[in-house]
Design a protein around this motif. Structure first.
Motif, PDB file in Angstrom:
ATOM      1  N   LEU A  85     -66.787   4.359 -16.292  1.00  0.00           N
ATOM      2  CA  LEU A  85     -67.887   4.216 -16.582  1.00  0.00           C
ATOM      3  C   LEU A  85     -68.934   4.506 -15.362  1.00  0.00           C
ATOM      4  O   LEU A  85     -69.810   5.133 -15.588  1.00  0.00           O
ATOM      5  N   LEU A  86     -68.177   4.177 -14.102  1.00  0.00           N
ATOM      6  CA  LEU A  86     -69.167   4.461 -13.141  1.00  0.00           C
ATOM      7  C   LEU A  86     -68.949   5.989 -12.447  1.00  0.00           C
ATOM      8  O   LEU A  86     -70.073   6.427 -11.955  1.00  0.00           O
ATOM      9  N   ALA A  87     -67.978   6.310 -12.713  1.00  0.00           N
ATOM     10  CA  ALA A  87     -67.583   7.682 -12.314  1.00  0.00           C
ATOM     11  C   ALA A  87     -68.128   8.600 -13.110  1.00  0.00           C
ATOM     12  O   ALA A  87     -68.877   9.832 -12.683  1.00  0.00           O
ATOM     13  N   ARG A  88     -68.677   8.186 -14.236  1.00  0.00           N
ATOM     14  CA  ARG A  88     -69.536   9.091 -15.363  1.00  0.00           C
ATOM     15  C   ARG A  88     -70.817   9.231 -14.892  1.00  0.00           C
ATOM     16  O   ARG A  88     -71.768   9.956 -15.241  1.00  0.00           O
ATOM     17  N   LEU A  89     -71.301   8.170 -13.998  1.00  0.00           N
ATOM     18  CA  LEU A  89     -72.812   8.014 -13.564  1.00  0.00           C
ATOM     19  C   LEU A  89     -72.664   8.674 -12.256  1.00  0.00           C
ATOM     20  O   LEU A  89     -73.933   8.880 -11.527  1.00  0.00           O
ATOM     21  N   GLY A  90     -71.692   9.403 -11.895  1.00  0.00           N
ATOM     22  CA  GLY A  90     -71.794  10.387 -10.610  1.00  0.00           C
ATOM     23  C   GLY A  90     -71.412   9.540  -9.405  1.00  0.00           C
ATOM     24  O   GLY A  90     -71.787  10.055  -8.250  1.00  0.00           O
ATOM     25  N   CYS A  91     -70.838   8.277  -9.330  1.00  0.00           N
ATOM     26  CA  CYS A  91     -70.392   7.783  -8.392  1.00  0.00           C
ATOM     27  C   CYS A  91     -68.791   7.886  -7.913  1.00  0.00           C
ATOM     28  O   CYS A  91     -68.109   8.353  -8.862  1.00  0.00           O
ATOM     29  N   ALA A  92     -68.836   7.735  -6.469  1.00  0.00           N
ATOM     30  CA  ALA A  92     -67.427   7.844  -6.026  1.00  0.00           C
ATOM     31  C   ALA A  92     -66.786   6.455  -6.341  1.00  0.00           C
ATOM     32  O   ALA A  92     -67.332   5.434  -5.714  1.00  0.00           O
ATOM     33  N   VAL A  93     -65.746   6.134  -6.652  1.00  0.00           N
ATOM     34  CA  VAL A  93     -65.400   4.859  -7.103  1.00  0.00           C
ATOM     35  C   VAL A  93     -63.947   4.373  -6.757  1.00  0.00           C
ATOM     36  O   VAL A  93     -63.139   5.287  -6.876  1.00  0.00           O
ATOM     37  N   ASP A  94     -63.975   3.228  -5.941  1.00  0.00           N
ATOM     38  CA  ASP A  94     -62.683   2.630  -5.731  1.00  0.00           C
ATOM     39  C   ASP A  94     -62.562   1.443  -6.356  1.00  0.00           C
ATOM     40  O   ASP A  94     -63.272   0.474  -6.159  1.00  0.00           O
ATOM     41  N   ALA A  95     -61.591   1.221  -7.317  1.00  0.00           N
ATOM     42  CA  ALA A  95     -61.364   0.061  -8.010  1.00  0.00           C
ATOM     43  C   ALA A  95     -60.087  -0.358  -7.959  1.00  0.00           C
ATOM     44  O   ALA A  95     -58.905   0.671  -7.958  1.00  0.00           O
ATOM     45  N   TRP A  96     -59.693  -1.615  -7.845  1.00  0.00           N
ATOM     46  CA  TRP A  96     -58.420  -2.188  -7.660  1.00  0.00           C
ATOM     47  C   TRP A  96     -58.077  -3.633  -8.198  1.00  0.00           C
ATOM     48  O   TRP A  96     -59.110  -4.001  -8.415  1.00  0.00           O
ATOM     49  N   GLU A  97     -57.019  -4.070  -8.126  1.00  0.00           N
ATOM     50  CA  GLU A  97     -56.911  -5.539  -8.348  1.00  0.00           C
ATOM     51  C   GLU A  97     -55.893  -6.191  -7.519  1.00  0.00           C
ATOM     52  O   GLU A  97     -54.969  -5.545  -6.725  1.00  0.00           O
ATOM     53  N   THR A  98     -55.937  -7.411  -7.243  1.00  0.00           N
ATOM     54  CA  THR A  98     -55.219  -8.196  -6.483  1.00  0.00           C
ATOM     55  C   THR A  98     -54.942  -9.403  -7.116  1.00  0.00           C
ATOM     56  O   THR A  98     -55.883 -10.134  -7.974  1.00  0.00           O
ATOM     57  N   THR A  99     -53.651  -9.930  -7.218  1.00  0.00           N
ATOM     58  CA  THR A  99     -53.284 -11.422  -7.737  1.00  0.00           C
ATOM     59  C   THR A  99     -52.971 -12.201  -6.559  1.00  0.00           C
ATOM     60  O   THR A  99     -52.156 -11.991  -5.796  1.00  0.00           O
TER      61      THR A  99
END
Length: 264
Positions: free
Chosen positions: A180-194
């Protein structure tokens, strides 16, 4: 907190596991490198303790912090710093800054805003050139704590009162937010933690959920009904999260996103 919840929030109950609840915020903020921001918006600031850590980290920043819960904002105002850190009651879904900001940070609130994927482009547009959007949301909607709550809320016994409060997985996974955010032209760091947490006390998972997911339910039920609902839910949670000699294991999955606006 969004107005969509129609809940009365209790800062004391939310703070019962304050150290554990702070871990995701600290992880998110810890990944924010780069130059210090001058203007920050904290959307869904809750009771303000975590926002205050941002003011300490960036002493030259001006921080606008808002939450839709008057109870939370009343507690947060003890952390105000005139001219630098202000708290106010407002709906994050309606937020528009007076001028572009360098950082929009949102901690554990977007799950209460079902339309938030449509909201994020507006938040990106509110960023100054090179600004960043950082948020984290729970990813544990398939955990027993939430599955059991939805099952009860949609049952013949309770559905007439609270079925409308039960939502299936109102958040995206890390890849969904990245796309979603990369299509808006952003550089994105996305991750998850449990976080594999060990909670102490009697019925600690119930006490945890009473501070968050149960708030809309308890607000919708009368005192007698709420007591009956809690008794039934307590027994189900005890079976799903059996106590061990050292405490009760409660896995806690979170989804994190930092999106930096790329400007020519």
């Amino acid at each position: 907190m969004s107005r969509e919840t129609a809940a009365v929030w209790d800062p004391a109950q939310y703070g019962v596991f304050g150290d554990e609840r702070a871990r995701p915020f600290n992880e998110l903020a810890g990944r924010l490198g780069g130059p210090p921001p001058a203007r920050v918006a904290d959307l869904g600031c809750g009771s303000g303790e975590l926002t205050a850590t941002l003011a300490a980290r960036w002493p030259d920043a001006v921080i606008d912090a808002l939450d839709s819960s008057p109870e939370m904002i009343a507690a947060a105002r003890e952390h105000e710093i005139p001219g630098r850190l202000a708290f106010r009651v407002a709906d994050v879904a309606a937020w528009e800054p007076e001028q572009p900001v360098d950082l929009v940070i949102s901690n554990a609130v977007l799950q209460w805003v079902p339309e938030h994927p449509d909201l994020l482009p507006r938040w990106v547009d509110a960023l100054a050139p090179g600004g960043r959007l950082a948020f984290q949301v729970p990813g544990n909607f398939d955990a027993p704590s939430h599955v059991l709550l939805r099952e009860m809320g949609r049952s013949p016994k309770w559905g007439g009162r609270i079925a409308h409060l039960q939502h299936d997985a109102p958040v995206l996974d890390p890849a969904g937010y990245l796309d979603l955010l990369a299509r808006l032209g952003c550089a994105v760091d996305a991750w998850e933690t449990t976080y594999t947490q060990v909670l102490q006390g009697e019925d600690p998972v119930l006490e945890w959920v009473k501070g968050t997911a149960l708030r809309p339910v308890l607000s919708a039920l009368g005192p007698d009904e709420a007591g009956e609902f809690l008794a039934e839910y307590r027994e189900r949670l005890r079976r799903a999260y059996p106590a061990a000699p050292y405490g009760t294991v409660f896995p806690f999955r979170r989804i994190f996103v930092i999106a930096a606006r790329n400007d020519p």
